[in-house]
Motif scaffolding. Sequence first.
Motif, PDB file in Angstrom:
ATOM      1  N   LEU A   1       0.848  -1.203   0.000  1.00  0.00           N
ATOM      2  CA  LEU A   1       0.000   0.000   0.000  1.00  0.00           C
ATOM      3  C   LEU A   1       0.879   1.247   0.000  1.00  0.00           C
ATOM      4  CD1 LEU A   1      -2.751  -1.114   2.565  1.00  0.00           C
ATOM      5  CD2 LEU A   1      -3.168  -0.498   0.170  1.00  0.00           C
ATOM      6  N   ARG A   2       1.911   1.212   0.827  1.00  0.00           N
ATOM      7  CA  ARG A   2       2.810   2.362   0.911  1.00  0.00           C
ATOM      8  C   ARG A   2       3.567   2.556  -0.398  1.00  0.00           C
ATOM      9  NH1 ARG A   2       7.294   3.493   5.570  1.00  0.00           N
ATOM     10  NH2 ARG A   2       7.965   5.340   4.429  1.00  0.00           N
ATOM     11  N   ALA A   3       4.014   1.436  -0.990  1.00  0.00           N
ATOM     12  CA  ALA A   3       4.771   1.512  -2.247  1.00  0.00           C
ATOM     13  C   ALA A   3       3.922   2.151  -3.350  1.00  0.00           C
ATOM     14  CB  ALA A   3       5.234   0.118  -2.660  1.00  0.00           C
ATOM     15  N   PHE A   4       2.618   1.894  -3.322  1.00  0.00           N
ATOM     16  CA  PHE A   4       1.727   2.486  -4.333  1.00  0.00           C
ATOM     17  C   PHE A   4       1.283   3.897  -3.949  1.00  0.00           C
ATOM     18  CE2 PHE A   4       1.088  -1.941  -5.793  1.00  0.00           C
ATOM     19  CZ  PHE A   4       1.164  -1.744  -7.173  1.00  0.00           C
ATOM     20  N   GLY A   5       1.780   4.383  -2.813  1.00  0.00           N
ATOM     21  CA  GLY A   5       1.457   5.745  -2.415  1.00  0.00           C
ATOM     22  C   GLY A   5       0.080   5.899  -1.803  1.00  0.00           C
ATOM     23  N   VAL A   6      -0.498   4.815  -1.315  1.00  0.00           N
ATOM     24  CA  VAL A   6      -1.811   4.907  -0.667  1.00  0.00           C
ATOM     25  C   VAL A   6      -1.603   5.439   0.751  1.00  0.00           C
ATOM     26  CG1 VAL A   6      -3.827   3.611   0.147  1.00  0.00           C
ATOM     27  CG2 VAL A   6      -2.723   2.990  -2.021  1.00  0.00           C
ATOM     28  N   GLY A   7      -2.356   6.447   1.110  1.00  0.00           N
ATOM     29  CA  GLY A   7      -2.181   7.038   2.440  1.00  0.00           C
ATOM     30  C   GLY A   7      -3.368   7.889   2.835  1.00  0.00           C
TER      31      GLY A   7
ATOM     32  N   GLY B   1      -6.381  10.205   3.454  1.00  0.00           N
ATOM     33  CA  GLY B   1      -7.406  10.715   2.542  1.00  0.00           C
ATOM     34  C   GLY B   1      -7.866   9.699   1.516  1.00  0.00           C
ATOM     35  N   ASP B   2      -7.119   8.593   1.394  1.00  0.00           N
ATOM     36  CA  ASP B   2      -7.499   7.572   0.410  1.00  0.00           C
ATOM     37  C   ASP B   2      -8.426   6.532   1.030  1.00  0.00           C
ATOM     38  OD1 ASP B   2      -5.815   8.751  -1.473  1.00  0.00           O
ATOM     39  OD2 ASP B   2      -4.096   7.515  -0.864  1.00  0.00           O
ATOM     40  N   GLU B   3      -9.290   5.985   0.180  1.00  0.00           N
ATOM     41  CA  GLU B   3     -10.147   4.879   0.607  1.00  0.00           C
ATOM     42  C   GLU B   3      -9.743   3.617  -0.138  1.00  0.00           C
ATOM     43  OE1 GLU B   3     -14.102   6.253  -0.269  1.00  0.00           O
ATOM     44  OE2 GLU B   3     -13.987   7.866   1.226  1.00  0.00           O
ATOM     45  N   VAL B   4      -9.793   2.493   0.561  1.00  0.00           N
ATOM     46  CA  VAL B   4      -9.427   1.212  -0.045  1.00  0.00           C
ATOM     47  C   VAL B   4     -10.559   0.214   0.202  1.00  0.00           C
ATOM     48  CG1 VAL B   4      -7.735  -0.664  -0.098  1.00  0.00           C
ATOM     49  CG2 VAL B   4      -6.973   1.679   0.350  1.00  0.00           C
ATOM     50  N   LEU B   5     -11.007  -0.426  -0.875  1.00  0.00           N
ATOM     51  CA  LEU B   5     -12.103  -1.394  -0.772  1.00  0.00           C
ATOM     52  C   LEU B   5     -11.562  -2.772  -0.397  1.00  0.00           C
ATOM     53  CD1 LEU B   5     -14.195  -0.430  -3.943  1.00  0.00           C
ATOM     54  CD2 LEU B   5     -14.214   0.585  -1.665  1.00  0.00           C
ATOM     55  N   VAL B   6     -12.263  -3.427   0.512  1.00  0.00           N
ATOM     56  CA  VAL B   6     -11.797  -4.713   1.032  1.00  0.00           C
ATOM     57  C   VAL B   6     -13.030  -5.551   1.404  1.00  0.00           C
ATOM     58  CG1 VAL B   6     -11.562  -3.801   3.404  1.00  0.00           C
ATOM     59  CG2 VAL B   6     -10.118  -5.698   2.671  1.00  0.00           C
ATOM     60  N   PRO B   7     -12.987  -6.871   1.184  1.00  0.00           N
ATOM     61  CA  PRO B   7     -14.163  -7.670   1.524  1.00  0.00           C
ATOM     62  C   PRO B   7     -14.452  -7.669   3.032  1.00  0.00           C
ATOM     63  CG  PRO B   7     -12.322  -9.087   0.885  1.00  0.00           C
ATOM     64  CD  PRO B   7     -11.914  -7.683   0.590  1.00  0.00           C
ATOM     65  N   ALA B   8     -15.734  -7.736   3.356  1.00  0.00           N
ATOM     66  CA  ALA B   8     -16.145  -7.707   4.762  1.00  0.00           C
ATOM     67  C   ALA B   8     -15.733  -8.970   5.499  1.00  0.00           C
ATOM     68  CB  ALA B   8     -17.660  -7.515   4.864  1.00  0.00           C
ATOM     69  N   MET B   9     -15.583 -10.096   4.757  1.00  0.00           N
ATOM     70  CA  MET B   9     -15.177 -11.332   5.417  1.00  0.00           C
ATOM     71  C   MET B   9     -13.729 -11.634   5.048  1.00  0.00           C
ATOM     72  SD  MET B   9     -15.794 -13.813   7.486  1.00  0.00           S
ATOM     73  CE  MET B   9     -17.507 -14.165   7.861  1.00  0.00           C
ATOM     74  N   SER B  10     -12.848 -11.516   6.023  1.00  0.00           N
ATOM     75  CA  SER B  10     -11.429 -11.854   5.840  1.00  0.00           C
ATOM     76  C   SER B  10     -10.770 -11.843   7.206  1.00  0.00           C
ATOM     77  CB  SER B  10     -10.735 -10.844   4.918  1.00  0.00           C
ATOM     78  OG  SER B  10      -9.407 -11.246   4.637  1.00  0.00           O
ATOM     79  N   TRP B  11      -9.479 -12.144   7.205  1.00  0.00           N
ATOM     80  CA  TRP B  11      -8.651 -11.939   8.389  1.00  0.00           C
ATOM     81  C   TRP B  11      -8.364 -10.452   8.496  1.00  0.00           C
ATOM     82  CZ3 TRP B  11      -7.253 -13.872  12.754  1.00  0.00           C
ATOM     83  CH2 TRP B  11      -6.054 -13.479  13.384  1.00  0.00           C
TER      84      TRP B  11
ATOM     85  N   SER C   1      -6.211  -7.819   6.217  1.00  0.00           N
ATOM     86  CA  SER C   1      -6.638  -7.241   4.942  1.00  0.00           C
ATOM     87  C   SER C   1      -7.094  -5.795   5.121  1.00  0.00           C
ATOM     88  CB  SER C   1      -7.794  -8.054   4.339  1.00  0.00           C
ATOM     89  OG  SER C   1      -7.472  -9.419   4.261  1.00  0.00           O
ATOM     90  N   SER C   2      -7.601  -5.458   6.297  1.00  0.00           N
ATOM     91  CA  SER C   2      -8.093  -4.094   6.518  1.00  0.00           C
ATOM     92  C   SER C   2      -7.241  -3.283   7.494  1.00  0.00           C
ATOM     93  CB  SER C   2      -9.544  -4.133   7.006  1.00  0.00           C
ATOM     94  OG  SER C   2      -9.668  -4.940   8.158  1.00  0.00           O
ATOM     95  N   SER C   3      -6.629  -3.937   8.488  1.00  0.00           N
ATOM     96  CA  SER C   3      -5.839  -3.185   9.479  1.00  0.00           C
ATOM     97  C   SER C   3      -4.653  -2.488   8.814  1.00  0.00           C
ATOM     98  CB  SER C   3      -5.331  -4.119  10.586  1.00  0.00           C
ATOM     99  OG  SER C   3      -4.455  -5.094  10.072  1.00  0.00           O
ATOM    100  N   THR C   4      -4.149  -3.094   7.727  1.00  0.00           N
ATOM    101  CA  THR C   4      -3.014  -2.516   7.004  1.00  0.00           C
ATOM    102  C   THR C   4      -3.405  -1.215   6.308  1.00  0.00           C
ATOM    103  OG1 THR C   4      -3.648  -4.023   5.234  1.00  0.00           O
ATOM    104  CG2 THR C   4      -1.815  -4.698   6.630  1.00  0.00           C
ATOM    105  N   ILE C   5      -4.690  -1.125   5.902  1.00  0.00           N
ATOM    106  CA  ILE C   5      -5.178   0.088   5.233  1.00  0.00           C
ATOM    107  C   ILE C   5      -5.134   1.238   6.229  1.00  0.00           C
ATOM    108  CG2 ILE C   5      -7.192   1.146   4.123  1.00  0.00           C
ATOM    109  CD1 ILE C   5      -8.047  -1.800   3.338  1.00  0.00           C
ATOM    110  N   THR C   6      -5.638   0.966   7.429  1.00  0.00           N
ATOM    111  CA  THR C   6      -5.610   1.983   8.486  1.00  0.00           C
ATOM    112  C   THR C   6      -4.164   2.323   8.848  1.00  0.00           C
ATOM    113  OG1 THR C   6      -7.630   0.952   9.334  1.00  0.00           O
ATOM    114  CG2 THR C   6      -6.553   2.573  10.758  1.00  0.00           C
ATOM    115  N   ALA C   7      -3.308   1.306   8.849  1.00  0.00           N
ATOM    116  CA  ALA C   7      -1.910   1.515   9.261  1.00  0.00           C
ATOM    117  C   ALA C   7      -1.185   2.510   8.355  1.00  0.00           C
ATOM    118  CB  ALA C   7      -1.164   0.178   9.288  1.00  0.00           C
ATOM    119  N   VAL C   8      -1.559   2.567   7.070  1.00  0.00           N
ATOM    120  CA  VAL C   8      -0.896   3.549   6.195  1.00  0.00           C
ATOM    121  C   VAL C   8      -1.621   4.890   6.183  1.00  0.00           C
ATOM    122  CG1 VAL C   8       0.117   1.766   4.699  1.00  0.00           C
ATOM    123  CG2 VAL C   8      -2.085   2.804   4.058  1.00  0.00           C
ATOM    124  N   GLY C   9      -2.645   5.020   7.024  1.00  0.00           N
ATOM    125  CA  GLY C   9      -3.341   6.303   7.148  1.00  0.00           C
ATOM    126  C   GLY C   9      -4.567   6.426   6.273  1.00  0.00           C
TER     127      GLY C   9
END
Length: 378
Positions: A74-80, A82-92, A95-103
């Motif tokens: 996520l960081r390598a692609f410059g996601v941070g 103000g950005d939103e990232v779509l992720v399935p509701a059912m997963s470990w 898959s989503s905590s990393t999105i929050t981790a990059v801001g």
Amino acid sequence: MPQQPIPLVDLKRQYFSIKEEVDQAIQEVLNNTAFVGDQGNRFNAKFEEEFTNYLGVDHFIGCGNGTDSIEILLRAFGVGKGDEVLVPAMSWISSSSTITAVGATPVFVDIDPVYYTIDEDQIEKHITPNTKAIIPVHLYGNMANMEAIMAIADKHDLVVIEDCAQAHGAELKGKKAGTWGHASSFSFYPGKNLGAYGDAGGMATNNAEIATMCRTIQNHGQQGKHNHLIEGRNSKLDGIQAAILSVKLKYLDQWTDARIQAAQYYAQHLQTDNLTLPTVRPNSKHVFHLYVVQCNDRDGLMERLKEEQIFAGIHYPVSLPFLPAYAYKGHKLTDFPVSASFHPNILSLPLFPELTEEEVKRIADVVNAFVAEEAATA
Ligand SMILES: *Cc1c(COP(=O)(O)O)cnc(C)c1O
């Protein structure tokens, strides 16, 4: 005679089947004191090259685990911010905590009721001007609908990072999981289809710039010793894990075939009147990281199996939007009806490459008897 217990996953059977090779590989790392994956560690370089070839991608970079790999990508692609990232509701949760981790902000999308992967028909309604990426997850080893997802991503100019933590060797139309998106993340946690003997993970991509960025981020932001271009982080694949993974990769396809065979035994032996079995996506290879069935009295079934020394699991008891970690979003069960319908129903039956047909039959007999009783009293 008391029955032998059947665990959800039996890592011992696998270790003892390749013990000599693994022990020797570990000894070789010790002899070379090649402990961490700095550039130049030949055990890391060897596994990275082997896994690159296995997937048929240009680049694979090892790192500390399959959570770091998503975050680094996520960081390598410059996601941070103000950005939103779509992720399935059912997963470990990785898959989503990393999105929050990059801001950035995780935006949940419900799963498909048949294949259990992100519902491609519901992706577009969640896209806003801030949407930057999608993280499809090949849940339980079943391929997400990557053709549809890539078409949506192209149309809206979104980055696609596949979470392949449960899908080593899975294929859609003959093309492997991890080669469909712009990049992909792998976990080699011990219980995964290709598992190390500790934490390990990595990133795959055909994009040379992203590959370089990943390597820079995971190694303290360095490009060359002491040349810290950015503030990176420390997330390395260690030499012992790399050497073990090199040994185990040789067996991965054979183990996958054994998983598929065990899944076929289940499909043959389990009755389906009051039980929902997994559905393989057409034209795909499901690698059955987990064999997840749905049953009305799941808790009763799990208890009955336990009485018979059979240990099932639940993946996952509560889907992501309803975990305490996401209570702040204030989601209602009706926001993600398919994922929510899983909470009381899903059960992961034991499945691992070394599971025998005899064991599958024993498990199926207990399940069938329980489900029949349940139907009779309903
Ligand atoms: C296991 C898993 C991860 C995280 O991998 P770790 O190596 O345990 O950090 C991420 N996503 C999914 C879907 C997983 O199953």
